[in-house]
Design a protein around this motif. Structure first.
Motif, short mmCIF file in Angstrom:
data_model
loop_
_atom_site.label_atom_id
_atom_site.label_comp_id
_atom_site.label_asym_id
_atom_site.label_seq_id
_atom_site.Cartn_x
_atom_site.Cartn_y
_atom_site.Cartn_z
N UNK A 1 0.83 -1.20 0.00
CA UNK A 1 0.00 0.00 0.00
C UNK A 1 0.87 1.25 0.00
N UNK A 2 0.79 2.04 -1.07
CA UNK A 2 1.65 3.22 -1.18
C UNK A 2 1.37 4.24 -0.09
N UNK A 3 0.10 4.36 0.33
CA UNK A 3 -0.23 5.30 1.41
C UNK A 3 0.50 4.90 2.69
N UNK A 4 0.48 3.60 3.01
CA UNK A 4 1.17 3.12 4.20
C UNK A 4 2.68 3.31 4.08
N UNK A 5 3.21 3.14 2.88
CA UNK A 5 4.65 3.36 2.66
C UNK A 5 5.01 4.81 2.97
N UNK A 6 4.24 5.75 2.42
CA UNK A 6 4.54 7.17 2.63
C UNK A 6 4.33 7.58 4.08
N UNK A 7 3.41 6.91 4.78
CA UNK A 7 3.16 7.22 6.18
C UNK A 7 4.14 6.53 7.12
N UNK A 8 5.01 5.69 6.59
CA UNK A 8 6.01 5.02 7.41
C UNK A 8 5.48 3.89 8.25
N UNK A 9 4.34 3.30 7.86
CA UNK A 9 3.76 2.20 8.64
C UNK A 9 3.70 0.92 7.81
N UNK B 1 -1.72 -9.72 14.74
CA UNK B 1 -0.88 -9.30 13.61
C UNK B 1 -0.29 -7.93 13.90
N UNK B 2 1.02 -7.81 13.78
CA UNK B 2 1.71 -6.52 13.86
C UNK B 2 2.19 -6.19 12.45
N UNK B 3 1.31 -5.54 11.69
CA UNK B 3 1.54 -5.37 10.25
C UNK B 3 2.79 -4.56 9.96
N UNK C 1 5.29 -9.34 12.13
CA UNK C 1 5.10 -10.49 13.01
C UNK C 1 3.64 -10.88 13.13
N UNK C 2 3.39 -12.18 13.34
CA UNK C 2 2.04 -12.65 13.61
C UNK C 2 2.10 -13.82 14.59
N UNK C 3 1.06 -13.92 15.41
CA UNK C 3 0.88 -15.05 16.32
C UNK C 3 -0.62 -15.24 16.45
N UNK C 4 -1.14 -16.29 15.81
CA UNK C 4 -2.58 -16.40 15.61
C UNK C 4 -3.11 -17.78 16.01
N UNK D 1 -1.48 -22.11 18.34
CA UNK D 1 -1.24 -20.88 17.61
C UNK D 1 -0.11 -21.11 16.61
N UNK D 2 -0.18 -20.39 15.51
CA UNK D 2 0.89 -20.40 14.52
C UNK D 2 1.53 -19.03 14.53
N UNK D 3 2.86 -18.99 14.51
CA UNK D 3 3.57 -17.72 14.64
C UNK D 3 4.71 -17.65 13.64
N UNK D 4 5.06 -16.42 13.30
CA UNK D 4 6.17 -16.24 12.39
C UNK D 4 6.29 -14.80 11.93
#
Length: 455
Positions: A255-263, A386-388, A392-395, A414-417
């Protein structure tokens, strides 16, 4: 407001006259209208019947300094439009000079030929009767199935409009229906187990009710005979629904918006970087024939199109609005909302394998392989696990441990990675693509994923 009541030519003429009177040279408008009917049931009785009609318009005005003001309203009367236009004009004095959206250069480009016939509604009483019958059929499938704690059937129509002061004028309508069934089964001395299914269609008459009932029953019954799983690293196969849920949770890296916002995990110079194994492709295809919610243009009037995001494992494109596309020096992609700061989002993700490439693991098939693996059917707590921006994810998940072709339901795990490691650890994409209610994907195999069983 009904679809017949909204005359876009009249609306356009009204805004032109008002803008001319106030000396406003640049403006645009986005409008959305929807009507819906939905039902829920509980053990043979109606639990909730609901009908709703919603409408809203958003008007943006650029002042002589080039700053943008925005106002939203649901009042489409002459006085309501006048107040909205004037409000946006006044708000433009406080616009952000560092982030000024503009008109999409494609707002007047030809629209794609999107064939989605409008379907007639059955009405809320018909929906109720069908859902009560579906509930009873599902309850009859197994004595342990006692309730359907989550269920819903709905149908509705919606309309999208975009116009601007440079002559852009777009209007599109659609109808859509869905049914969701989640069964709960419980046996003496055992934990409750559940399974669900979803079906979507252009109209409620076309919903695959029997398929939804069968799938919900099979999933629920298959989890009754559960066992704990040992903590460790496993060969894992994601069902199409589960993999689309996971990849969609990390769509900010595309997502280009997220890229420009640094997230975002991606950076402005990430185009061309290897994100996944070489045989992995990901496309956002808002025009896919199975995408019943498709619209021919986005909130800025940019036509919808199929956009390759990852090809051959390499990042090929970002999702763009007009503003982000202008920053990157590319065309907008048809994924924008509307606002002073425009949002960007994916439409319909399609996972595929490069047709000329083999994976080296063609023997893997979730229906026949004799290897020991974990089949993940659905993921939970995506909003929390989810920590987008970190990858990281742990679900928690529902699924089965498969040994020699025998499936044993996993009690709790849980599955994590890390999504970046996961995309580089894909060992196989099965040849058959599956159409789900949210996108298209084959079964996806990943090696060495960490799974934590219940202590």
């Amino acid at each position: 407001m009904t679809s017949a009541a909204l005359n876009v030519s009249t609306l356009q003429d009204q805004l032109k006259a008002l803008a001319r009177r106030e000396g406003i040279l640049k403006w645009d408008l986005g409008a959305n209208r929807s009507s819906s009917a939905s039902v829920q049931v509980d053990r043979g009785q109606a639990k909730q019947l609901k009908a709703a009609q919603r409408s809203s318009i958003t008007i943006r005005v650029w002042n002589q300094q080039g700053l943008v003001g925005i106002t939203s309203t649901s009042d489409l009367s002459d006085s309501g439009l006048e107040k909205a236009l004037m409000g946006a004009h006044q708000a433009s004095c406080f616009g952000n000079p560092d982030d000024v959206p503009g008109f999409s250069p494609l707002a007047t480009a030809p629209e794609p030929d999107l064939h989605r016939p409008i379907q007639d509604a059955q009405g809320i009483q018909c929906l109720l009767k069908q859902l009560l019958d579906a509930e009873q059929q599902l309850l009859d499938r197994h004595p342990a199935i006692g309730t359907l704690p989550y269920n819903a059937m709905n149908e509705g129509s919606s309309e999208r409009i975009y116009m601007n002061s440079e002559g852009a004028l777009r209007q599109a309508q659609r109808t859509q229906a869905s049914v969701f069934l989640m069964a709960r089964a419980e046996e003496t001395g055992r934990k409750p187990r559940s399974g669900g299914a979803v079906r979507v269609a252009l109209g409620s008459r076309d919903l695959d009710l029997s398929g939804c009932i069968n799938e919900a029953a099979e999933r629920t019954i298959s989890h009754l005979n559960y066992q704990p799983i040992d903590t460790g690293r496993y060969l894992v196969c994601f069902t199409p629904e589960a993999f689309l849920d996971l990849i969609g949770s990390f769509s900010s890296m595309l997502n280009a918006r997220a890229v420009l916002d640094g997230v975002s995990l991606s950076k402005a110079d990430s185009i061309g970087h290897q994100l996944a194994v070489p045989f992995f492709n990901l496309t956002d295809n808002g025009l896919h024939p199975a995408h019943v919610g498709a619209m021919p243009f986005d909130g800025e009037g940019t036509p919808t199109r199929a956009l390759p995001l990852i090809r051959g494992g390499c990042l090929e494109s970002f999702l763009h609005s007009e503003a982000t596309a202008r920053h990157f020096g590319v065309d907008p992609t048809g994924h924008a909302g509307m606002g002073a700061k425009v949002s960007v989002g994916a439409d319909w993700l399609e996972v595929s394998r490069s047709p000329s490439m083999t994976t080296g693991a063609e023997h893997l098939d979730h229906t026949t392989t004799r290897d020991c693996f974990v089949l993940i059917d659905s993921l939970s707590a995506l909003h929390a696990g989810v920590k987008a921006s970190q990858g990281a994810f742990s679900l928690p998940f529902d699924g089965w441990l498969v040994r020699d072709g025998e499936r044993i339901s996993v009690e709790a795990a849980t599955v994590a990675g890390d999504i970046r490691e996961l995309l580089h650890s894909i060992v196989h994409l099965e040849s058959k693509s599956v159409i789900t209610h949210q996108g298209v994907s084959p079964h996806v195999w990943i090696d060495g994923l960490a799974i934590t069983g219940e202590a």
